[in-house]
Design an enzyme around this catalytic site. Structure first.
Site, PDB file in Angstrom:
ATOM      1  N   HIS A  24     -11.331   0.103  -8.713  1.00  0.00           N
ATOM      2  CA  HIS A  24     -10.872   1.176  -7.828  1.00  0.00           C
ATOM      3  C   HIS A  24      -9.443   1.581  -8.137  1.00  0.00           C
ATOM      4  O   HIS A  24      -9.145   2.769  -8.312  1.00  0.00           O
ATOM      5  CB  HIS A  24     -10.994   0.733  -6.372  1.00  0.00           C
ATOM      6  CG  HIS A  24     -10.064   1.460  -5.454  1.00  0.00           C
ATOM      7  ND1 HIS A  24     -10.235   2.796  -5.119  1.00  0.00           N
ATOM      8  CD2 HIS A  24      -8.925   1.062  -4.823  1.00  0.00           C
ATOM      9  CE1 HIS A  24      -9.255   3.174  -4.316  1.00  0.00           C
ATOM     10  NE2 HIS A  24      -8.452   2.137  -4.121  1.00  0.00           N
ATOM     11  N   PHE A  25      -8.521   0.624  -8.172  1.00  0.00           N
ATOM     12  CA  PHE A  25      -7.127   1.062  -8.272  1.00  0.00           C
ATOM     13  C   PHE A  25      -6.758   1.573  -9.656  1.00  0.00           C
ATOM     14  O   PHE A  25      -5.756   2.262  -9.812  1.00  0.00           O
ATOM     15  CB  PHE A  25      -6.133   0.022  -7.730  1.00  0.00           C
ATOM     16  CG  PHE A  25      -6.001  -1.271  -8.480  1.00  0.00           C
ATOM     17  CD1 PHE A  25      -5.511  -1.319  -9.768  1.00  0.00           C
ATOM     18  CD2 PHE A  25      -6.307  -2.470  -7.846  1.00  0.00           C
ATOM     19  CE1 PHE A  25      -5.352  -2.523 -10.434  1.00  0.00           C
ATOM     20  CE2 PHE A  25      -6.147  -3.683  -8.499  1.00  0.00           C
ATOM     21  CZ  PHE A  25      -5.671  -3.709  -9.810  1.00  0.00           C
ATOM     22  N   HIS A  26      -7.599   1.298 -10.669  1.00  0.00           N
ATOM     23  CA  HIS A  26      -7.360   1.965 -11.952  1.00  0.00           C
ATOM     24  C   HIS A  26      -7.741   3.444 -11.884  1.00  0.00           C
ATOM     25  O   HIS A  26      -7.261   4.244 -12.687  1.00  0.00           O
ATOM     26  CB  HIS A  26      -8.111   1.262 -13.079  1.00  0.00           C
ATOM     27  CG  HIS A  26      -7.393   0.062 -13.617  1.00  0.00           C
ATOM     28  ND1 HIS A  26      -7.423  -1.166 -13.008  1.00  0.00           N
ATOM     29  CD2 HIS A  26      -6.583  -0.089 -14.710  1.00  0.00           C
ATOM     30  CE1 HIS A  26      -6.694  -2.023 -13.697  1.00  0.00           C
ATOM     31  NE2 HIS A  26      -6.170  -1.393 -14.721  1.00  0.00           N
TER      32      HIS A  26
ATOM     33  N   ARG B 296     -12.429 -11.102  -9.438  1.00  0.00           N
ATOM     34  CA  ARG B 296     -11.224 -10.584 -10.079  1.00  0.00           C
ATOM     35  C   ARG B 296     -10.258 -11.746 -10.284  1.00  0.00           C
ATOM     36  O   ARG B 296     -10.439 -12.824  -9.726  1.00  0.00           O
ATOM     37  CB  ARG B 296     -10.580  -9.503  -9.214  1.00  0.00           C
ATOM     38  CG  ARG B 296     -10.055 -10.019  -7.881  1.00  0.00           C
ATOM     39  CD  ARG B 296      -9.455  -8.958  -7.003  1.00  0.00           C
ATOM     40  NE  ARG B 296      -8.260  -8.359  -7.570  1.00  0.00           N
ATOM     41  CZ  ARG B 296      -7.310  -7.750  -6.850  1.00  0.00           C
ATOM     42  NH1 ARG B 296      -7.427  -7.660  -5.531  1.00  0.00           N
ATOM     43  NH2 ARG B 296      -6.265  -7.216  -7.431  1.00  0.00           N
ATOM     44  N   ARG B 297      -9.219 -11.533 -11.099  1.00  0.00           N
ATOM     45  CA  ARG B 297      -8.156 -12.530 -11.302  1.00  0.00           C
ATOM     46  C   ARG B 297      -8.729 -13.886 -11.693  1.00  0.00           C
ATOM     47  O   ARG B 297      -8.232 -14.928 -11.295  1.00  0.00           O
ATOM     48  CB  ARG B 297      -7.318 -12.692 -10.035  1.00  0.00           C
ATOM     49  CG  ARG B 297      -6.530 -11.471  -9.636  1.00  0.00           C
ATOM     50  CD  ARG B 297      -5.940 -11.666  -8.262  1.00  0.00           C
ATOM     51  NE  ARG B 297      -4.987 -10.626  -7.907  1.00  0.00           N
ATOM     52  CZ  ARG B 297      -4.556 -10.410  -6.673  1.00  0.00           C
ATOM     53  NH1 ARG B 297      -4.989 -11.159  -5.687  1.00  0.00           N
ATOM     54  NH2 ARG B 297      -3.688  -9.456  -6.426  1.00  0.00           N
TER      55      ARG B 297
ATOM     56  N   HIS C 183       0.810  -1.221   0.000  1.00  0.00           N
ATOM     57  CA  HIS C 183       0.000   0.000   0.000  1.00  0.00           C
ATOM     58  C   HIS C 183       0.842   1.269   0.000  1.00  0.00           C
ATOM     59  O   HIS C 183       0.505   2.235  -0.691  1.00  0.00           O
ATOM     60  CB  HIS C 183      -0.999   0.036   1.149  1.00  0.00           C
ATOM     61  CG  HIS C 183      -2.097   1.025   0.901  1.00  0.00           C
ATOM     62  ND1 HIS C 183      -3.198   0.747   0.137  1.00  0.00           N
ATOM     63  CD2 HIS C 183      -2.224   2.324   1.256  1.00  0.00           C
ATOM     64  CE1 HIS C 183      -3.969   1.807   0.044  1.00  0.00           C
ATOM     65  NE2 HIS C 183      -3.405   2.781   0.712  1.00  0.00           N
TER      66      HIS C 183
ATOM     67  N   TYR D 287       1.588   5.417  -2.555  1.00  0.00           N
ATOM     68  CA  TYR D 287       2.059   6.779  -2.288  1.00  0.00           C
ATOM     69  C   TYR D 287       3.397   7.047  -2.960  1.00  0.00           C
ATOM     70  O   TYR D 287       3.704   8.209  -3.287  1.00  0.00           O
ATOM     71  CB  TYR D 287       2.098   7.021  -0.777  1.00  0.00           C
ATOM     72  CG  TYR D 287       0.728   6.831  -0.201  1.00  0.00           C
ATOM     73  CD1 TYR D 287      -0.275   7.778  -0.414  1.00  0.00           C
ATOM     74  CD2 TYR D 287       0.390   5.665   0.481  1.00  0.00           C
ATOM     75  CE1 TYR D 287      -1.555   7.586   0.055  1.00  0.00           C
ATOM     76  CE2 TYR D 287      -0.897   5.460   0.952  1.00  0.00           C
ATOM     77  CZ  TYR D 287      -1.875   6.423   0.732  1.00  0.00           C
ATOM     78  OH  TYR D 287      -3.157   6.221   1.174  1.00  0.00           O
TER      79      TYR D 287
END
Length: 572
Positions: free
Chosen positions: A378-380, A441-442, A224, A228
């Site tokens: 989300h992470f896209h 997913r995956r 995570h 950042y």
């Protein structure tokens, strides 16, 4: 970007930065293509056997590793090698800069061989007991070590600047890049331990089993904060360049410095919110990390306010009137400030990325979306929003300035981020909405869940995978346009002397920095907070009653003998 200071660049420094930009962009072509194959496969348009000879998990690994790790790490190092000396007005020490670049390149080639040979289909998280070829892990370690060398190479340069400029505030751009690599250094120490102590000996057959919960904890100590590490170079551009591109000034220099310090403090002790379903981790550890995950949203909220104020100031300088007129008086389509389009489109995408991230951080809501297609949706919005667009825009800027060439096809360059914005919103909506309905997913099941004869039949997912496919195709078209602009510029004739050139902003409120003058107290506080957050988790893993696991490959799930793992494996 007219009127910015142009500083001459030594030939070998110029070659280094250009190499560290061009090589990952070339690899990004493969990463984007693998992403397109994923959405086509999920929508049932192609079968796994049609993945250009790649197995499903092999293509998924290539997409994640190239886009999320290789491209971002190379870019951060190249950007720092260009920006830190520029902001300090000093020359980059070249010997160790080149050692860094060569080490990263060697590691990347090792890992790339393992992935392309079908020997490392372990996804970008490389969770054990998924096992890769030793060269994949060794290559990952070299990529990390090379990035450390780059950071350590800037420190003597900075210390010399401090001696020559006593009492002066460190340039905000340097604070941003040092915050980036402080977070990266601390976070990668954990994954280095995972790779060197657990995974390399295991993949070489020196140990027969691996401690899976410990490996996952070490990965998410890194995983995570990696977000950042992606975001901080983008934040550096937002604070130091976006106001200038908008024709104004940074609203508050002090807020920018505080945001960077808070990100050093809160970025790392948040990993357990990725392990809410991990039985070995106590509920108390999960609760603490949940609170800290919400805390890390604070510097992002500060950034949103400060950048909005900066953009409003610039627009009012250009004649905006009324309460909201400033929002529409931005240089959205200006070819003179084309870099603005990449940054502003990324910020718009990040609004939705931040909101959806709150869902993931909440324990009860996380259980609804855990391991569904909501997560990549989300992470896209985060990685493929402000991060990718800022990195793409600055890559164009560096290739143009460091190669002494004018940006080609400027109108197309300006259109790329807005086309990408449309694509990523459509793609993420399809993925996230499908995830709320349980779409996994995956999954290498393809569209067997749309076949009425399949035990995985789920016809309600058809709309969502189709929408995601349409968004993925639009995203691919945007990237094709970007590659046309990038390589047209890179391969064009030199038109001026190569130089370092960045549109750095002045501050409207240039307050005394006070406690923000020194990184050391914030670094010490971050280490203390990490110890508080992770000591209970280490205790949980040590006390856990579980067995270690042998390795297996995704396309051959039976446990494998360690000595056989090193032999030539059949094609997927």
């Amino acid at each position: 970007m007219n009127g910015t200071l142009r500083l001459p660049v030594e030939p070998w420094a110029r070659r280094l930065v250009l190499t560290e930009i061009i090589v990952p962009v070339v690899l990004l072509v493969l990463g984007i293509y693998a992403g397109l194959l994923q959405v086509l496969f999920r929508a049932g348009v192609i079968q796994a056997a049609e993945f250009a000879g790649w197995e499903y998990y092999q293509a998924l690994t290539l997409h994640g590793v190239v886009n999320a790790v290789v491209f971002t790490t190379f870019f951060a190092v190249a950007f720092g090698n260009a920006l830190v000396p520029y902001a300090l007005g000093m020359k980059l020490p070249l010997r160790w800069a080149w050692v860094s670049g060569v080490t990263m390149l060697a590691g990347t080639l090792m890992a790339a061989w393992a992935i392309l040979a079908g020997k490392a289909s372990v996804l970008y998280t490389f969770y054990p007991p998924l096992m890769a070829h030793p060269l994949f892990y060794i290559g990952a370690a070299l990529l990390i070590v090379g990035s450390w060398i780059a950071f350590f190479n800037w420190i003597p340069l900075y210390l010399r600047w401090r001696r020559e400029h006593p009492g002066e505030k460190t340039p905000l751009a340097v604070v941003g890049m040092f915050a980036t690599f402080i977070v990266w250094l601390i976070a990668t120490l954990a994954v280095a331990i995972e790779v060197v102590v657990l995974l390399i000996p295991w993949s070489l057959g020196w140990t027969q089993e691996v401690n899976v919960p410990l490996a996952r904890m070490l990965f998410w100590f890194f995983g995570h904060p990696l977000v950042y590490f992606w975001l901080l170079p983008a934040y550096t551009m937002y604070y130091t360049m976006l106001p200038r591109l908008a024709g104004g000034k940074l609203y508050s220099d002090k807020v920018g410095r505080l945001a960077f310090m808070l990100l050093i403090l809160f970025s790392i002790p948040v990993g357990a919110h990725h392990q809410y379903t991990e039985p070995v981790v106590s509920s108390g550890s999960k609760l603490l990390h949940a609170f800290l995950t919400f805390a890390v949203a604070l510097p992002s909220l500060m950034t949103a306010f400060t950048l909005a104020a900066s953009l409003e100031y610039g627009a009012r300088q250009r004649g905006a009137r009324g309460l909201f007129d400033w929002m529409f008086k931005q240089p959205f389509f200006s070819t003179d400030a084309w870099l603005f389009s990449y940054m502003i489109a990324g910020l718009v995408i990040f609004i939705m990325g931040g909101i959806s991230g709150i869902v993931n951080a909440s324990y009860s809501m996380n259980l609804v979306v855990h391991n569904t297609s909501w997560i990549p949706g989300h992470f896209h919005l985060t990685v493929a929003g402000p991060v990718l667009l800022a990195f793409l825009g600055m890559s164009l800027h560096l290739v143009s300035t460091y190669a002494g060439k004018e940006l080609r096809l400027k109108r197309l360059a300006v259109a790329v981020p807005y086309l990408w914005l449309v694509g990523v919103f459509v793609f993420s909506w399809g993925m996230m909405r499908g995830g709320l309905h349980g779409e996994p997913r995956r999954s290498n099941l393809g569209m067997s869940y749309l076949n009425p004869d399949s035990p995985f039949y789920h016809p309600e997912w058809k709309l969502y995978v189709t929408v995601a496919m349409i968004g993925g195709i639009v995203m691919t078209l945007a990237m094709i346009a970007y590659f046309v602009v990038f390589f047209a510029t890179a391969l064009s004739r030199r038109q001026r002397e190569a130089a370092a050139e960045f549109p750095l902003s002045e501050a409207y409120h240039d307050e005394p920095a006070g406690a923000l003058m020194n990184l050391r107290p914030w670094l010490i506080a971050a280490v203390v907070l990490i110890a508080i957050a992770y000591t209970p988790m280490v205790r949980d893993v040590v006390r856990g009653t579980f067995n270690n696991a042998p390795g297996y490959e995704p396309h051959n799930p039976a446990p494998v003998n360690q000595s056989e793992q090193l032999e030539e494996s059949p094609s997927p």
